[in-house]
Write an enzyme that holds these catalytic residues in place. Structure first.
Site, mmCIF file in Angstrom:
data_model
loop_
_atom_site.group_PDB
_atom_site.id
_atom_site.type_symbol
_atom_site.label_atom_id
_atom_site.label_comp_id
_atom_site.label_asym_id
_atom_site.label_seq_id
_atom_site.Cartn_x
_atom_site.Cartn_y
_atom_site.Cartn_z
ATOM 1 N N LYS A 11 17.999 2.817 35.118
ATOM 2 C CA LYS A 11 16.535 3.026 35.149
ATOM 3 C C LYS A 11 16.117 3.023 36.629
ATOM 4 O O LYS A 11 16.538 2.159 37.391
ATOM 5 C CB LYS A 11 15.847 1.878 34.387
ATOM 6 C CG LYS A 11 14.438 2.179 33.912
ATOM 7 C CD LYS A 11 13.925 1.068 32.972
ATOM 8 C CE LYS A 11 12.540 1.392 32.435
ATOM 9 N NZ LYS A 11 11.589 1.750 33.488
ATOM 10 N N ASN A 71 23.465 -2.135 44.687
ATOM 11 C CA ASN A 71 23.870 -1.254 43.581
ATOM 12 C C ASN A 71 25.308 -0.809 43.795
ATOM 13 O O ASN A 71 25.744 -0.631 44.937
ATOM 14 C CB ASN A 71 22.951 -0.024 43.538
ATOM 15 C CG ASN A 71 23.327 0.949 42.429
ATOM 16 O OD1 ASN A 71 23.444 0.564 41.278
ATOM 17 N ND2 ASN A 71 23.561 2.200 42.795
ATOM 18 N N HIS A 115 27.961 2.229 43.023
ATOM 19 C CA HIS A 115 27.932 3.647 42.658
ATOM 20 C C HIS A 115 29.378 4.168 42.655
ATOM 21 O O HIS A 115 30.118 3.933 43.631
ATOM 22 C CB HIS A 115 27.084 4.404 43.691
ATOM 23 C CG HIS A 115 26.913 5.859 43.401
ATOM 24 N ND1 HIS A 115 25.958 6.338 42.537
ATOM 25 C CD2 HIS A 115 27.589 6.933 43.866
ATOM 26 C CE1 HIS A 115 26.052 7.656 42.487
ATOM 27 N NE2 HIS A 115 27.026 8.053 43.277
ATOM 28 N N ASP A 171 20.274 5.997 46.009
ATOM 29 C CA ASP A 171 21.668 6.005 46.515
ATOM 30 C C ASP A 171 21.759 6.215 48.020
ATOM 31 O O ASP A 171 22.790 6.686 48.521
ATOM 32 C CB ASP A 171 22.489 7.109 45.807
ATOM 33 C CG ASP A 171 22.615 6.837 44.326
ATOM 34 O OD1 ASP A 171 22.768 7.821 43.576
ATOM 35 O OD2 ASP A 171 22.525 5.662 43.927
ATOM 36 N N GLU A 182 36.001 -0.638 41.373
ATOM 37 C CA GLU A 182 34.612 -1.134 41.456
ATOM 38 C C GLU A 182 34.566 -2.646 41.227
ATOM 39 O O GLU A 182 33.859 -3.388 41.913
ATOM 40 C CB GLU A 182 33.742 -0.467 40.389
ATOM 41 C CG GLU A 182 33.426 0.987 40.639
ATOM 42 C CD GLU A 182 32.599 1.555 39.518
ATOM 43 O OE1 GLU A 182 31.560 0.962 39.188
ATOM 44 O OE2 GLU A 182 32.996 2.610 38.971
HETATM 45 C C1 GRF Z 1 29.860 1.913 36.771
HETATM 46 O O1 GRF Z 1 30.719 3.024 36.931
HETATM 47 C C2 GRF Z 1 28.918 1.850 37.940
HETATM 48 O O2 GRF Z 1 29.474 2.326 39.133
HETATM 49 C C3 GRF Z 1 27.809 2.756 37.511
HETATM 50 O O3 GRF Z 1 27.664 2.544 36.117
HETATM 51 C C4 GRF Z 1 28.909 2.104 35.590
HETATM 52 C C5 GRF Z 1 28.646 0.801 34.889
HETATM 53 O O4 GRF Z 1 29.758 0.402 34.204
HETATM 54 N N1 GRF Z 1 26.585 2.462 38.209
HETATM 55 P P1 GRF Z 1 29.727 -1.053 33.505
HETATM 56 O O5 GRF Z 1 28.518 -1.079 32.602
HETATM 57 O O6 GRF Z 1 29.642 -2.068 34.598
HETATM 58 O O7 GRF Z 1 31.034 -1.113 32.763
#
Ligand code: GRF
Length: 201
Positions: free
Chosen positions: A96, A112, A114, A155, A184
């Site tokens: 959102k 955030n 990404h 972003d 991530e």
């Molecule tokens: C991740 O790929 C993140 O980079 C993006 O949304 C996805 C969220 O995955 N913003 P999760 O809900 O943390 O598994």
């Protein structure tokens, strides 16, 4: 003497594997002197809320249907989060767009994650599968993930940490997104440490 724990708020809309990475890092001592005080979602069925409940963390669904616009929705978000002396707000798959009022209310405290190497493959419409489709279509040999401060430009906030991930010939959106997601989970923890331990100059 144990320091006062830094308070983290997590906003999530989906499966919450990045949230889970923070939960595990706190549990296994990789992330010390920090606690997630609340997880908030705009999606009632976000599994991220289940993950929070399973970890005995307050999990709150704030229904966008109860608000006439994003401004009022974000006012509610500010009200709920202002109950805590929050040190860091983590957008962990929060789908959102945040209003300027919200961003300004917690300036320099919102990060955030990404799933691409910003500034490439970022901005309006660049989320989820769209990102990986664009990466594969472009023919680049590497993608990756980025953690950045959230500003009013999507972003485009200051980058905190990035990790490159190879694009392997024959990759699909699924195989590439999985390889990046695994990175991530590690990058996010490192970025949270950097931000929580920064010295205010
Ligand atoms: C991740 O790929 C993140 O980079 C993006 O949304 C996805 C969220 O995955 N913003 P999760 O809900 O943390 O598994």
């Amino acid at each position: 003497m144990s320091e006062i724990k830094k308070k983290i708020v997590v906003l999530a809309s989906g499966s919450g594997t990045n949230l889970q990475a923070i939960i595990e890092a706190i549990k296994n001592g990789n992330l010390i002197n920090a606690e997630i005080v609340i997880v908030i979602s705009n999606k009632k069925d976000a599994f991220a809320l289940e993950r929070a409940k399973n970890a005995d963390i307050e999990a709150v669904f704030i229904n966008p249907k109860n608000f006439t616009n994003n401004t009022d929705y974000d006012k509610k978000l500010v009200e709920v989060i202002s109950n805590y002396k929050v040190d860091l707000i983590v957008l962990a798959g929060y789908m959102k767009i945040l209003t300027e009022n919200f961003i300004n209310a917690f300036a320099n405290k919102i990060i955030n994650i990404h799933p691409a190497l910003l500034p490439d493959f970022g901005g309006k419409g660049m989320y989820g599968k769209n990102i990986h489709e664009a990466v594969l279509k472009s023919g680049v040999k590497e993608s990756g993930c980025t953690v950045h401060f959230v500003t009013t430009k999507i972003d485009a906030g200051p980058i905190i940490a990035q990790k490159k991930v190879p694009v392997i010939p024959g990759d699909t959106v699924n195989s590439l997104s999985k390889r990046i997601l695994a990175e991530e989970h590690k990058l996010l923890i490192e970025a949270i440490k950097l931000v929580l331990n920064r010295v205010e100059v």
